[in-house]
Design a protein around this motif. Structure first.
Motif, PDB file in Angstrom:
ATOM      1  N   ARG A   1      -9.277   4.071   0.904  1.00  0.00           N
ATOM      2  CA  ARG A   1      -8.675   2.965   1.639  1.00  0.00           C
ATOM      3  C   ARG A   1      -7.987   3.450   2.911  1.00  0.00           C
ATOM      4  O   ARG A   1      -8.059   2.803   3.965  1.00  0.00           O
ATOM      5  CB  ARG A   1      -7.667   2.238   0.750  1.00  0.00           C
ATOM      6  CG  ARG A   1      -8.310   1.382  -0.336  1.00  0.00           C
ATOM      7  CD  ARG A   1      -7.269   0.814  -1.285  1.00  0.00           C
ATOM      8  NE  ARG A   1      -7.859  -0.169  -2.192  1.00  0.00           N
ATOM      9  CZ  ARG A   1      -7.230  -0.689  -3.227  1.00  0.00           C
ATOM     10  NH1 ARG A   1      -5.980  -0.316  -3.499  1.00  0.00           N
ATOM     11  NH2 ARG A   1      -7.818  -1.577  -3.992  1.00  0.00           N
TER      12      ARG A   1
ATOM     13  N   HIS B   1       0.866  -1.179   0.000  1.00  0.00           N
ATOM     14  CA  HIS B   1       0.000   0.000   0.000  1.00  0.00           C
ATOM     15  C   HIS B   1       0.899   1.224   0.000  1.00  0.00           C
ATOM     16  O   HIS B   1       1.803   1.338   0.815  1.00  0.00           O
ATOM     17  CB  HIS B   1      -0.902   0.008   1.232  1.00  0.00           C
ATOM     18  CG  HIS B   1      -1.877   1.154   1.254  1.00  0.00           C
ATOM     19  ND1 HIS B   1      -2.858   1.301   0.302  1.00  0.00           N
ATOM     20  CD2 HIS B   1      -2.007   2.200   2.101  1.00  0.00           C
ATOM     21  CE1 HIS B   1      -3.560   2.390   0.567  1.00  0.00           C
ATOM     22  NE2 HIS B   1      -3.060   2.949   1.654  1.00  0.00           N
TER      23      HIS B   1
ATOM     24  N   TRP C   1      -1.270  -3.257   3.130  1.00  0.00           N
ATOM     25  CA  TRP C   1      -2.724  -3.306   3.194  1.00  0.00           C
ATOM     26  C   TRP C   1      -3.089  -4.762   3.457  1.00  0.00           C
ATOM     27  O   TRP C   1      -2.646  -5.658   2.766  1.00  0.00           O
ATOM     28  CB  TRP C   1      -3.329  -2.846   1.870  1.00  0.00           C
ATOM     29  CG  TRP C   1      -4.834  -2.797   1.894  1.00  0.00           C
ATOM     30  CD1 TRP C   1      -5.698  -3.813   1.609  1.00  0.00           C
ATOM     31  CD2 TRP C   1      -5.636  -1.670   2.244  1.00  0.00           C
ATOM     32  NE1 TRP C   1      -6.988  -3.386   1.740  1.00  0.00           N
ATOM     33  CE2 TRP C   1      -6.992  -2.084   2.134  1.00  0.00           C
ATOM     34  CE3 TRP C   1      -5.352  -0.361   2.617  1.00  0.00           C
ATOM     35  CZ2 TRP C   1      -8.056  -1.211   2.402  1.00  0.00           C
ATOM     36  CZ3 TRP C   1      -6.400   0.483   2.883  1.00  0.00           C
ATOM     37  CH2 TRP C   1      -7.727   0.071   2.780  1.00  0.00           C
TER      38      TRP C   1
END
Length: 311
Positions: free
Chosen positions: A238, A123, A129
């Motif tokens: 996110r 990420h 992530w």
């Protein structure tokens, strides 16, 4: 006593050791985590289901794919990923992604994530992530809506690219506007322009990057702008989801006078008006007699196409 799975904090330490830029070898990773190579490898493999060297190689390839999509050269991506030669990197990349790194572009629709046994992925700029498991949650449904919106917008822009300038800009919905403060949306050009601009404006407010520069509004211009804003928008969603920060408040200095918005309401706002604009654009394309090369806009069939299975 049998060895137990590492506690979450310890697993985080092990993962940090795997990803540290200086830790190119198993010995270096283990030393950073104050463990022997044997115990480090055993703990990480039991806790994450993947050997540390394999995980580092995969995550760095994911980072390289992300960098290539943002204009990095193959040489820079190769050495940043720890490869001694461009040739070795190119072979590993091609095996993992099924394409040469020199063919990667910003418009590639697939994710830069590779299959992983643990849902742990790169990420940006250099963190991890971790995908959730189990039944779909509200956050996962929101992510699906966000990604579908981005993909569907791109498809509509590509469909509009084949129209003449007169067809593209001709007013066809007299007096139509989705929101009072956004101005007229009477032509396909105006509808698609607002679809892209909305994310540019909200991101400028959220990350403080300043008001976006107005483009020409041509379909090709909007395709480039969308390609630039889409990954930033997805990364923002996110990041806020990861931090559980949807209740945070944003002071929007671009408004006159400045206004305060809850981050969750900003996303809900975009996910309300973007589908409306996409559907209006779809109607206008059909009314112009454009053959429908674009998907019909259904998230179910979009997910089926994307995953190659039932949605």
């Amino acid at each position: 006593m049998p060895e137990t799975t590492p506690a979450p904090d310890r697993l985080r330490e092990l993962l940090d050791a795997v990803l540290d830029e200086e830790n190119a070898t198993l010995e270096a990773m283990a030393g950073d985590a104050f463990a022997s190579p044997f115990h480090f490898s055993r703990q990480l493999s039991r806790g994450a289901g993947e050997p540390p060297v394999s995980m580092r190689r995969r995550v760095l390839l994911e980072r390289a794919a992300w960098q290539l999509r943002r204009g990095a050269s193959v040489t820079d991506a190769a050495f940043a990923a720890g490869y001694d030669s461009v040739e070795g990197f190119s072979r590993a990349f091609a095996r993992a992604y099924g394409q040469s790194p020199s063919t990667v572009t910003a418009h590639d629709p697939a994710s830069h994530w590779l299959p992983a046994p643990n849902g742990i992925h790169f990420h940006p700029p250099m963190s991890l992530w971790v995908e959730g498991g189990g039944k779909p949650s509200g956050g996962e449904v929101t992510a699906l809506l966000v990604e579908h919106d981005l993909d569907d917008t791109r498809d509509l822009l590509e469909a509009a690219k084949g129209l003449s300038g007169e067809e593209y800009r001709r007013p066809r919905l007299a007096g139509h506007r989705a929101l009072p403060f956004d101005g007229a949306e009477e032509s396909l050009a105006q509808v698609l322009g607002h679809l892209v601009l909305a994310k540019e404006v909200w991101l400028a407010s959220i990350d403080g990057s300043g008001a976006p520069e107005p483009g020409s509004g041509d379909a090709a211009d909007l395709i480039d702008r969308h390609a630039a804003v889409a990954p930033r928008w997805l990364a923002m969603v996110r990041d806020v989801e990861r931090r559980g920060a949807w209740g945070d408040r944003l002071v929007d200095a671009l408004c006159e006078p400045p206004e305060t918005f809850v981050l969750g309401s900003v996303l809900a706002h975009v996910l309300t008006y973007a589908p409306h604009r996409r559907q209006v654009a779809r109607w206008l394309l059909a009314d112009l007699g454009s053959a429908p090369p674009w998907p019909e806009g259904d998230p179910i069939t979009w997910l089926q196409r994307r995953t190659g299975g039932p949605a």
